[in-house]
Design a protein around this motif. Structure first.
Motif, PDB file in Angstrom:
ATOM      1  N   TYR A  33      -4.648   7.012  -3.675  1.00 50.62           N
ATOM      2  CA  TYR A  33      -4.796   5.663  -2.278  1.00 50.62           C
ATOM      3  C   TYR A  33      -6.122   5.020  -2.532  1.00 50.62           C
ATOM      4  CZ  TYR A  33      -0.054   8.076  -0.234  1.00 50.62           C
ATOM      5  OH  TYR A  33       0.613   7.692  -0.186  1.00 50.62           O
ATOM      6  N   SER A  41     -10.459  -0.754   4.840  1.00 47.93           N
ATOM      7  CA  SER A  41     -10.054  -1.271   4.079  1.00 47.93           C
ATOM      8  C   SER A  41     -10.220  -2.440   5.404  1.00 47.93           C
ATOM      9  CB  SER A  41      -8.824  -1.996   4.462  1.00 47.93           C
ATOM     10  OG  SER A  41      -8.334  -1.260   2.729  1.00 47.93           O
ATOM     11  N   ASN A  47      -4.732   1.911  -4.410  1.00 44.25           N
ATOM     12  CA  ASN A  47      -3.752   1.615  -4.073  1.00 44.25           C
ATOM     13  C   ASN A  47      -4.127   0.935  -2.689  1.00 44.25           C
ATOM     14  OD1 ASN A  47      -1.563   0.433  -5.121  1.00 44.25           O
ATOM     15  ND2 ASN A  47      -0.627   1.586  -3.290  1.00 44.25           N
ATOM     16  N   ASN A  48      -4.465   1.221  -1.966  1.00 46.37           N
ATOM     17  CA  ASN A  48      -5.148   0.727  -0.543  1.00 46.37           C
ATOM     18  C   ASN A  48      -6.337   0.219  -0.535  1.00 46.37           C
ATOM     19  OD1 ASN A  48      -2.393   2.120   0.307  1.00 46.37           O
ATOM     20  ND2 ASN A  48      -3.370   3.542   1.532  1.00 46.37           N
ATOM     21  N   THR A  49      -7.057   1.033  -0.747  1.00 45.05           N
ATOM     22  CA  THR A  49      -8.694   0.744  -0.255  1.00 45.05           C
ATOM     23  C   THR A  49      -9.090  -0.394  -1.244  1.00 45.05           C
ATOM     24  OG1 THR A  49      -9.534   2.807   0.282  1.00 45.05           O
ATOM     25  CG2 THR A  49     -11.130   0.660   0.179  1.00 45.05           C
ATOM     26  N   TYR A 102      -5.311   8.969   3.256  1.00 48.18           N
ATOM     27  CA  TYR A 102      -4.272   7.640   3.645  1.00 48.18           C
ATOM     28  C   TYR A 102      -5.772   7.053   5.687  1.00 48.18           C
ATOM     29  CZ  TYR A 102      -0.489   4.795   6.465  1.00 48.18           C
ATOM     30  OH  TYR A 102      -0.130   4.104   6.844  1.00 48.18           O
ATOM     31  N   LYS A 109      -7.433  -2.727  -4.184  1.00 47.64           N
ATOM     32  CA  LYS A 109      -6.544  -3.586  -3.975  1.00 47.64           C
ATOM     33  C   LYS A 109      -7.117  -4.081  -3.205  1.00 47.64           C
ATOM     34  CE  LYS A 109      -3.843  -1.212  -7.608  1.00 47.64           C
ATOM     35  NZ  LYS A 109      -1.875  -1.587  -7.794  1.00 47.64           N
ATOM     36  N   THR A 110      -7.138  -3.681  -1.644  1.00 47.61           N
ATOM     37  CA  THR A 110      -7.346  -4.756  -0.960  1.00 47.61           C
ATOM     38  C   THR A 110      -8.516  -5.549  -0.892  1.00 47.61           C
ATOM     39  OG1 THR A 110      -6.441  -2.548   1.031  1.00 47.61           O
ATOM     40  CG2 THR A 110      -7.496  -4.794   1.540  1.00 47.61           C
ATOM     41  N   GLY A 156       1.052  -1.297   0.480  1.00 47.40           N
ATOM     42  CA  GLY A 156      -0.292   0.007  -0.130  1.00 47.40           C
ATOM     43  C   GLY A 156       0.906   1.286  -0.094  1.00 47.40           C
ATOM     44  N   SER A 157      -0.001   2.131  -0.293  1.00 45.93           N
ATOM     45  CA  SER A 157       0.841   3.866   0.150  1.00 45.93           C
ATOM     46  C   SER A 157       0.817   4.199   1.553  1.00 45.93           C
ATOM     47  CB  SER A 157       0.632   4.651  -1.107  1.00 45.93           C
ATOM     48  OG  SER A 157       0.042   3.975  -2.388  1.00 45.93           O
ATOM     49  N   SER A 175      -8.624   5.663   3.712  1.00 43.95           N
ATOM     50  CA  SER A 175      -8.059   4.781   3.029  1.00 43.95           C
ATOM     51  C   SER A 175      -8.258   3.195   3.723  1.00 43.95           C
ATOM     52  CB  SER A 175      -6.970   4.505   2.140  1.00 43.95           C
ATOM     53  OG  SER A 175      -5.817   5.111   2.381  1.00 43.95           O
ATOM     54  N   LYS A 176      -8.188   3.687   4.477  1.00 44.84           N
ATOM     55  CA  LYS A 176      -7.349   2.593   5.671  1.00 44.84           C
ATOM     56  C   LYS A 176      -8.314   2.187   6.365  1.00 44.84           C
ATOM     57  CE  LYS A 176      -2.772   1.158   5.275  1.00 44.84           C
ATOM     58  NZ  LYS A 176      -2.301  -0.360   4.807  1.00 44.84           N
TER      59      LYS A 176
END
Length: 325
Positions: free
Chosen positions: A89, A148, A92-94, A141, A96-97, A75-76, A144-145
């Motif tokens: 973000y 997830s 890449n973080n959400t 950021y 793709k998770t 992730g970023s 996005s985490k």
């Protein structure tokens, strides 16, 4: 059974992979090498270069290697960058998770450990912050985490997949004796930046904001040594494999240091003065975030062995001085 570690060629991922293989675990690393390094992956782990969002690739790896657990680091992670490019973000973080979780469910994976962040709390929780405190992230950021985390929780309610969400505080330090450390290009982490400056690899260190409501006006953070954090992942996996329930746990030491505290420590240990320049606050930075890590200690049996800012800085400086990649 083999473990799939996404982002295992990166900073935290590579330390965790090394800890796992030292414990005789079979590890498959999936990393696109956009910010990771092949040299950081130990030879007794298999590296597959690819995108964690590639469901077909992940599904094939799960089936071929009979994967029973995924530890997801890919992730970023740069708060200020996320403010300027939120769509990256969320992809890449959400997004793709989500793809990774989909492949895990379809492939019958039993255990999922997710690399989350203290940025989900924002600046309005208690000090130290507890897992049950309100989550009000101040940056894309952090959001996005958090999204997830919610996805993982929702999926695990209806599928036989159990999780451990580890919310990291400020990770720093290195394992210079084993030849791995933070080599991320253009890294913005304070101890990394200050170590580079102390060794003449940067001209100066910027302090972003000196008017925060803290004892010296600079941000306060809880710093955790990367090797202690790596152990927390192995212990979280052992807990799940032993039948433990899903959990979310903070990973920090429970003590905060200001930006200026850290810079003075680097100066003292390096034996050199830093060129410190102050500038405006960065968007998305809370004033103070410190962990209550009692849950990780009680539920995982986690006992950090470093625990001081001096030990973290010393290892970071040693790595930076002799780094090989």
């Amino acid at each position: 059974m083999p473990i799939l570690v996404t982002g295992g060629a990166g900073y935290i991922g590579s330390h965790t992979v090394l800890d796992l293989v030292d414990a005789d675990e079979a590890v498959i690393v999936l990393d696109d090498l956009s910010s990771g390094f092949e040299a950081a992956v130990p030879p007794n782990a298999r590296l597959v270069v690819g995108d964690v969002g590639d469901v077909m690739l992940v599904s094939r790896l799960i089936a071929e290697h009979n994967i029973d657990a995924i530890i997801h680091f890919a992730g970023s992670i740069v708060v200020s960058e996320s403010v300027g490019d939120p769509l990256h973000y969320y992809l890449n973080n959400t997004s793709k998770t989500r793809s990774l979780i989909e492949a895990a469910v379809a492939g019958g994976v039993s255990h999922f450990i997710f690399s989350s962040t203290a940025a989900v709390y924002g600046s309005e929780g208690s000090l130290p912050v507890r897992e049950g405190d309100p989550v009000r992230p101040q940056s894309p950021y952090g959001r996005s985490k958090l999204i997830s985390e919610w996805m993982l929780e929702d999926v695990c309610r209806v599928h036989p997949l159990r999780y451990a969400i580890l919310r990291y505080f400020n990770v720093a330090g290195a394992d210079p004796q084993r030849g791995i450390g933070q080599a991320t290009r253009g890294a913005s982490h304070l101890i990394k930046v200050a170590s580079e400056a102390a060794l003449g690899k940067r001209q100066f260190v910027e302090v972003f904001g000196t008017d925060y409501p803290t004892y010296d006006g600079t941000c306060i953070r809880d710093y955790i040594h990367v090797k202690d954090l790596a152990v927390a992942h192995r212990l979280a996996l052992a807990r799940l494999r032993n039948g433990g329930s899903s959990l979310t746990a903070n990973c920090g030491y429970g003590r905060g240091y200001s930006v200026m505290d850290v810079l003075r420590t680097v100066e003292q240990i390096a034996g050199s003065k830093l060129d410190i320049r102050t500038t405006a606050r960065r968007a998305g930075d809370p004033a103070a975030v410190v962990a209550d890590s009692s849950l990780a200690r009680s539920e995982l049996g986690w006992t950090p062995i470093f625990g001081t800012i001096d030990a973290i800085v010393r290892s970071a400086l040693e790595w930076e001085r002799f780094r090989s990649y």
